[in-house]
Design a protein around this motif. Sequence first.
Motif, PDB file in Angstrom:
ATOM      1  N   VAL A 459       0.851  -1.185   0.000  1.00 60.64           N
ATOM      2  CA  VAL A 459       0.000   0.000   0.000  1.00 60.64           C
ATOM      3  C   VAL A 459       0.891   1.240   0.000  1.00 60.64           C
ATOM      4  N   GLU A 461       2.863   4.578   1.016  1.00 62.69           N
ATOM      5  CA  GLU A 461       3.533   4.842   2.291  1.00 62.69           C
ATOM      6  C   GLU A 461       2.654   5.628   3.247  1.00 62.69           C
ATOM      7  N   ASP A 462       1.882   6.581   2.745  1.00 62.02           N
ATOM      8  CA  ASP A 462       1.070   7.408   3.645  1.00 62.02           C
ATOM      9  C   ASP A 462      -0.133   6.660   4.215  1.00 62.02           C
ATOM     10  N   GLN A 463      -0.407   5.450   3.725  1.00 61.14           N
ATOM     11  CA  GLN A 463      -1.502   4.639   4.245  1.00 61.14           C
ATOM     12  C   GLN A 463      -0.997   3.428   5.029  1.00 61.14           C
ATOM     13  N   ALA A 464       0.307   3.269   5.109  1.00 67.22           N
ATOM     14  CA  ALA A 464       0.882   2.043   5.656  1.00 67.22           C
ATOM     15  C   ALA A 464       1.024   2.104   7.173  1.00 67.22           C
ATOM     16  N   GLU A 465       0.796   0.970   7.810  1.00 65.12           N
ATOM     17  CA  GLU A 465       1.031   0.840   9.251  1.00 65.12           C
ATOM     18  C   GLU A 465       2.500   0.544   9.542  1.00 65.12           C
ATOM     19  N   ASN A 491      -1.638  -3.948   5.328  1.00 71.49           N
ATOM     20  CA  ASN A 491      -1.406  -2.506   5.178  1.00 71.49           C
ATOM     21  C   ASN A 491       0.061  -2.133   5.425  1.00 71.49           C
ATOM     22  N   ASN A 493       3.826  -1.080   3.579  1.00 72.54           N
ATOM     23  CA  ASN A 493       4.504  -0.564   2.404  1.00 72.54           C
ATOM     24  C   ASN A 493       5.871  -1.239   2.332  1.00 72.54           C
TER      25      ASN A 493
END
Length: 697
Positions: A459, A461-465, A491, A493
């Motif tokens: 996913v 980077e700005d959505q990754a855990e 989730n 990156n």
Amino acid sequence: MSTAPDQARPSRRRTDIQVLRALAVGGVVLNHLFPHRLTGGYLGVDVFFVISGFLITSHLASEMRESGRIRLGRFWARRARRLLPASLLVLAVTLVATRVWLPEAAWQQVSREVLGSALYVQNWVLAASEQDYFRSSQSPSPVTHYWSLSVEEQFYLVWPVLLLVLWLVARRARPAARRVVLPAAMGVVLAASLAWATWALGAHPESAYFETWGRAWEFAAGALLGTLALPRVPRLLAAPGWLAMVGCMVWFDDSSAVPGLPTLLPVLGAALVIWAGQGSGESRHRVLRPVEWVGDVSYSLYLWHWPVIIIVPVALGRPMTPVLGLLLLAACLVLAAASTRFIEDPVRRARWLAAGPAWRSLVPAALVMALLAGGAWALPRGLAGNLREVQSRLEAAATSGDRCVGAPATANGCRDSHVLSIAGADLATIENSPYVPAWGSSCQVEPEDPAPSPCEFGVPEDQAEHRLVLVGDSHAGHWAAPLDVVAQQENWNVVMQVKSSCSVVSGDWRAYWATPEMTDSCRAWGRQVGQDIADDDSIEVVVVSAISREYLTDDADGGVGQLRAQWRAWVDAGKTVVVLGDPPSLDHGSLPECLGASTVTVDPCSAPRRFATPDPLLRAARGMDGVVSWSPLPALCDRERCHAVVGGLPVYGDQSHLLQYFARTFAPALREQLDAVLDGAGTSGAGAAAAPQPAGR
């Protein structure tokens, strides 16, 4: 190989050259039948090149002295009548036999090589594909040996033109200088080509064996002998030449620097035999007559032997054994005799061709070559539809979540795990099995390129855990498929930093096949990538893998210290290192082709457990804080054997890379391991290798 004179008049027949031909073809055939017995028998090709250079140059030089010119059309027409009938017949038979007996997975390669052979550029086809000649017995291509015929045909095309130009130059020179123009030119060609061959073996060894530029010096050695007015010498002086050739055939192996400087020994041996045999005629020794007969049929024997060796065991469904090898040798001799008697000789001696204009020979030859090339092009055309159907079934199986499909089958104790369940699955290879978007030339850096080229999957980077990096060579790349599955689910990156044929550290590790330029490029890439990973605070986990068994290092500890130093820098930067062990290479060549050629569906192409040699990466990870290791070995090997089919699916897409469809079935096991790392468990573990876990977590 072609080295027969155009006329077979007894007065021009030389026993020594016939015996040389017999030795040359015998060395090649025995090397291919029993590669571990006569390890240097392939040098017979080099002997053939010397003979060709001597005979053709002597013939053309004589024609120039007598008539003051070379009739190029007649020369090429004679060569066409001599070479093409048997050559094109064998290619046509091979093409049909490939369609009948060889697996569909091999058709594309055979089609490409038959096309190259029909057009006499096969050596450049093999050089471009970087095929290792000494591993060709693991390939189902039955026309690999046409590389030498292609080199010889290129010689026949260029050499008479060169000699004609040199003759015209010599005619303008002073009388005293005329005699040295041709020998001097041959010497220059010899020196320049030998220098090129020596350089090429270091610069690009994967293709140097096949290059015309590096083989010209062997023709020039024979040509130099043919242009020098050397006095006769006692025939006993041939003995050191025979000893040199036979000794090299016994002594040389697949690590010898051929066609570089060491090849001077058998080449000079062949030249010495030819020199000492000047003036020899028909043999009256009964002992030599069978040997001379082998020399008479040597061209056809060379043509037939490799298709027979490759195709017949597949057609019979039997592995090559010494007994089968002897039977195939007998069959090759019968085919060679028939081909010489009914194909070569009648066409070569046909009066209506020999007495007619050159086009009468050349035009039909060109038409047959074009027809054969068209047949080669058409061979694999019907595979596309079959491949799409197979890919659809593999995709459905890989994404089914079935606990008995793919890698989880071993841990789940599934029955019939090693039965190939999808017909035609051998068609799928790493070339046509699409990886995740991260895979490809835009991400995997090529061997000569030192600049990193990172790409991302999972996913954004700005959505990754969590954020991870996958780093290594192409064997790290085949883990991108299951990592992408996990990253999408969890989730994450994932940054991919992969460079072909490059170790995971920047020290003195090097691939055994790498050129110095590739090694320098690899180290520069490794230094930059290692620093980039350490400096990137967003990366929490570094996933490392490589075909580390194939790398060399000068360290006494086998490179363990270098690996640990690299990983320690990442651990000190706050990251956890996860080392993924490498699947074993089963030493069957291309596994899809092996599966296609197998006559059984139960555990085809498996290998003894000893092929799962220790993995240096796992050894380095053992006992190191901040480093966790995981091995796919428990899923692929039991106590006795390692398997090419697991959970009904093919494991490999070539010799050693995981097939994408199978690799994705490792996703549950990788998720289990990486979840534990990201949750804080195992970050200071002892690097124990975890077995793949059942699906359906």
